[in-house]
Scaffold this motif. Structure first.
Motif, short mmCIF file in Angstrom:
data_model
loop_
_atom_site.label_atom_id
_atom_site.label_comp_id
_atom_site.label_asym_id
_atom_site.label_seq_id
_atom_site.Cartn_x
_atom_site.Cartn_y
_atom_site.Cartn_z
N SER A 1 -11.01 13.36 -14.53
CA SER A 1 -10.69 14.66 -13.93
C SER A 1 -9.23 14.69 -13.51
N LYS A 2 -8.47 15.58 -14.12
CA LYS A 2 -7.07 15.75 -13.72
C LYS A 2 -6.97 16.17 -12.25
N GLN A 3 -7.83 17.09 -11.86
CA GLN A 3 -7.83 17.60 -10.49
C GLN A 3 -8.02 16.46 -9.48
N ALA A 4 -8.95 15.57 -9.76
CA ALA A 4 -9.25 14.49 -8.82
C ALA A 4 -8.08 13.51 -8.71
N ILE A 5 -7.43 13.21 -9.83
CA ILE A 5 -6.29 12.29 -9.82
C ILE A 5 -5.15 12.85 -8.98
N VAL A 6 -4.79 14.08 -9.24
CA VAL A 6 -3.67 14.70 -8.52
C VAL A 6 -4.00 14.86 -7.04
N ALA A 7 -5.25 15.17 -6.72
CA ALA A 7 -5.64 15.37 -5.33
C ALA A 7 -5.46 14.10 -4.50
N VAL A 8 -5.81 12.94 -5.07
CA VAL A 8 -5.65 11.69 -4.32
C VAL A 8 -4.18 11.37 -4.14
N TYR A 9 -3.38 11.57 -5.18
CA TYR A 9 -1.94 11.35 -5.03
C TYR A 9 -1.38 12.23 -3.91
N GLN A 10 -1.77 13.50 -3.90
CA GLN A 10 -1.27 14.42 -2.88
C GLN A 10 -1.73 14.02 -1.50
N ASP A 11 -2.95 13.49 -1.41
CA ASP A 11 -3.49 13.02 -0.13
C ASP A 11 -2.63 11.88 0.42
N TYR A 12 -2.27 10.94 -0.44
CA TYR A 12 -1.38 9.86 -0.02
C TYR A 12 -0.04 10.41 0.46
N SER A 13 0.55 11.26 -0.35
CA SER A 13 1.88 11.78 -0.02
C SER A 13 1.87 12.59 1.26
N ASP A 14 0.85 13.44 1.44
CA ASP A 14 0.75 14.26 2.64
C ASP A 14 0.50 13.40 3.88
N SER A 15 -0.33 12.37 3.73
CA SER A 15 -0.70 11.54 4.88
C SER A 15 0.49 10.76 5.42
N PHE A 16 1.46 10.46 4.56
CA PHE A 16 2.64 9.71 5.00
C PHE A 16 3.90 10.58 5.01
N ALA A 17 3.70 11.89 5.10
CA ALA A 17 4.83 12.82 5.05
C ALA A 17 5.80 12.64 6.22
N ALA A 18 5.33 12.05 7.31
CA ALA A 18 6.18 11.90 8.50
C ALA A 18 7.26 10.85 8.33
N ILE A 19 7.15 10.02 7.30
CA ILE A 19 8.16 8.97 7.08
C ILE A 19 8.64 9.05 5.63
N GLU A 20 9.80 8.45 5.38
CA GLU A 20 10.29 8.37 4.00
C GLU A 20 9.39 7.40 3.23
N HIS A 21 8.88 7.84 2.09
CA HIS A 21 7.92 7.01 1.38
C HIS A 21 7.98 7.27 -0.11
N GLN A 22 7.42 6.35 -0.87
CA GLN A 22 7.25 6.52 -2.32
C GLN A 22 5.88 5.95 -2.70
N ILE A 23 5.05 6.77 -3.32
CA ILE A 23 3.76 6.34 -3.80
C ILE A 23 3.93 5.87 -5.25
N CYS A 24 3.73 4.57 -5.47
CA CYS A 24 3.90 3.98 -6.80
C CYS A 24 2.53 3.60 -7.36
N TYR A 25 2.01 4.42 -8.25
CA TYR A 25 0.69 4.19 -8.82
C TYR A 25 0.67 2.86 -9.58
N ALA A 26 -0.36 2.05 -9.32
CA ALA A 26 -0.51 0.76 -10.01
C ALA A 26 -1.05 0.99 -11.41
N VAL A 27 -0.19 0.86 -12.40
CA VAL A 27 -0.52 1.22 -13.78
C VAL A 27 -1.69 0.40 -14.32
N LYS A 28 -1.86 -0.82 -13.84
CA LYS A 28 -2.93 -1.68 -14.37
C LYS A 28 -4.31 -1.06 -14.17
N ALA A 29 -4.48 -0.16 -13.20
CA ALA A 29 -5.80 0.42 -12.93
C ALA A 29 -6.28 1.30 -14.08
#
Length: 463
Positions: free
Chosen positions: A74-102
């Motif tokens: 599901s494209k929707q589910a993948i993007v939603a989790v990424y956005q959840d990570y990014s939004d949850s850490f929005a208060a600090i400078e961050h970079q979400i680096c997806y682990a390609v091996k998964a």
């Protein structure tokens, strides 16, 4: 645990609410998994009029179009989790680096690149995949214990963001290659904090017995050694303690050890720009209760905010596991006096997690019937493949109502599924499909048997 679903999901669907409100019921015969209760906890999956859907496409329709075995994401589910990570850490400078091996399918990587993700890689091949999918090398961190000179040269020439260094000899090699290229290599040390992640031993990576990282008590000395190297640019510190962690305590313990090291390094004049806490956040496969991404962030943010460094995360499983399923059909039912076997067209070559890690994954029907509302009417089945190994199983002792040609969905299969598949027994690997709303697309075609030996040759040297 609740089995609440939206009204649209339960129309004419047996919900079992009166006699088994939980997702699972363990009986003397086997384990029953309530399909509607399970899907209420999973993104993108729901029963509508007794038929399983991913987003707005029925699983039956996808199986008819692409055959089985087949991975569906599901494209929707993948993007939603990424956005959840990014939004949850929005208060600090961050970079979400997806682990390609998964899950390294180009479509998955492309969707995440478009969403703004960076990537965590462990090989040159994974870096090439990221680049082919539209990802930027400047947002890639290169982990892994076995980087070669060719790997390092390629990554440096592409403008890699950072190498997560796992040994002194690797550090020496990176410096040597960078010197030959007249480049400065950005590095962080992957520190092994000797924190017990309380997970399966094969996916625990932060203990002193594991092959990963540099021992916590040696890290300062190695950083000092790195400062004397002509073509090394020290920019960060990294750790990764394991996978499928359901509690925050191990992350906090690892973070505290890294903060201690950062302070020691600062006292010695070594200033860092970022801290990388790796990945490992667990997911719900059946009835696990992992912390949410928001809870994870709330627990870490106070310490990270005080620290004042850019923060990297490397989630893999939590990004894609529950965005995917493996579809399979029942080929043969083989009841015996001691055990009932449902032989399906998927096997351990398609999904090795149950055999390799003793992983428990849910198996649910694509279409529910009235019998599926009655546990007493069900039999316990081992869901097995046709591979010539006793270890070829996908689930054991599951209470199901089965008939030949039934379509089943194995949930939680978006991570470490297709990416770990093989051609054992000369079996073609499955197709992969991505769904977005009512749209669906083949993102990897099924292999043919002829393709499996097309690159081989008969012995002919002395003919």
């Amino acid at each position: 645990m609740s089995n609440s679903t939206s009204p649209a999901d339960v129309t004419n669907t047996p919900t079992h609410a009166s006699n088994c409100p939980d997702v699972t019921v363990q009986t003397e015969q086997g384990l029953y998994i309530n399909p509607t209760a399970l899907t209420a906890h999973l993104p993108a999956l729901a029963y509508r009029n007794n038929t399983l859907y991913m987003e707005d496409i029925s699983i039956d329709e996808l199986a008819e179009r692409y055959a089985t075995p087949c991975y569906i994401y599901s494209k929707q589910a993948i993007v939603a989790v990424y956005q959840d990570y990014s939004d949850s850490f929005a208060a600090i400078e961050h970079q979400i680096c997806y682990a390609v091996k998964a899950n390294s399918n180009l479509a998955v990587l492309g969707v995440l690149a478009q969403a703004g993700a960076g990537f965590d890689i462990v090989s040159r091949g994974e870096l090439m995949r990221v680049l082919a999918a539209g990802g930027k090398a400047s947002k890639v961190v290169f982990s892994g214990v076995g980087k070669t000179a060719d790997d390092i040269e390629f990554a440096l020439n592409q403008g890699i963001s950072c190498f997560n260094v796992e040994s002194v000899n690797e550090l020496i090699l990176i410096n040597k290659v960078a010197q030959q290229l007249n480049k400065s290599a950005p590095i962080s040390l992957r520190v092994n904090p000797d924190v017990d992640a309380n997970t399966h031993p094969y996916i625990s990576t932060g203990l002193k017995d594991n092959k990963f990282g540099i021992a916590h008590d040696k890290a300062v000395a190695v950083y000092q050694q790195a400062t004397a190297m002509s073509h090394i640019d020290i920019i960060g510190i990294d750790c990764h303690i394991g996978s499928q962690l359901t509690e925050v305590a191990p992350f906090i313990a690892a973070l505290d050890k890294l903060i201690e090291l950062i302070q020691n390094l600062a006292d010695k004049g070594i200033q860092l720009k970022h801290i990388d806490l790796g990945g490992g956040l667990g997911v719900r496969y059946i009835d696990e209760a992992p912390i949410t991404i928001a809870e994870f962030a709330q627990a870490l943010l106070p310490k990270l905010t005080t620290l004042g460094l850019k923060v990297f995360f490397e989630p893999g499983r939590s990004m894609v596991a529950n965005a995917g399923i493996l579809l399979t059909r029942v080929d043969i039912l083989k009841p015996t006096e001691h055990k009932n076997f449902a032989i399906v067209d998927a096997a351990m070559n398609d999904l090795i997690r149950p055999a390799l890690y003793q992983a428990e994954m849910a198996v649910i029907p694509a279409v529910l019937s009235s019998v599926d509302a009655d546990i007493e009417a069900m039999q316990a089945w081992d869901i097995v493949g046709a591979i010539c190994e006793t270890g070829d199983f996908l689930a054991k002792d599951r209470l199901l109502n089965l008939a030949g040609n039934d379509l089943l969905a194995i949930t939680g299969a978006g991570a470490y599924g297709m990416v770990m598949s093989s051609n054992y027994n000369t079996r073609p690997r499955a197709a992969e499909v991505m769904v977005a709303g009512t749209q669906h697309q083949l993102i990897r075609k099924r292999e043919s048997i002829e393709e499996l030996y097309a690159s081989e040759a008969l012995w002919s040297a002395y003919q």
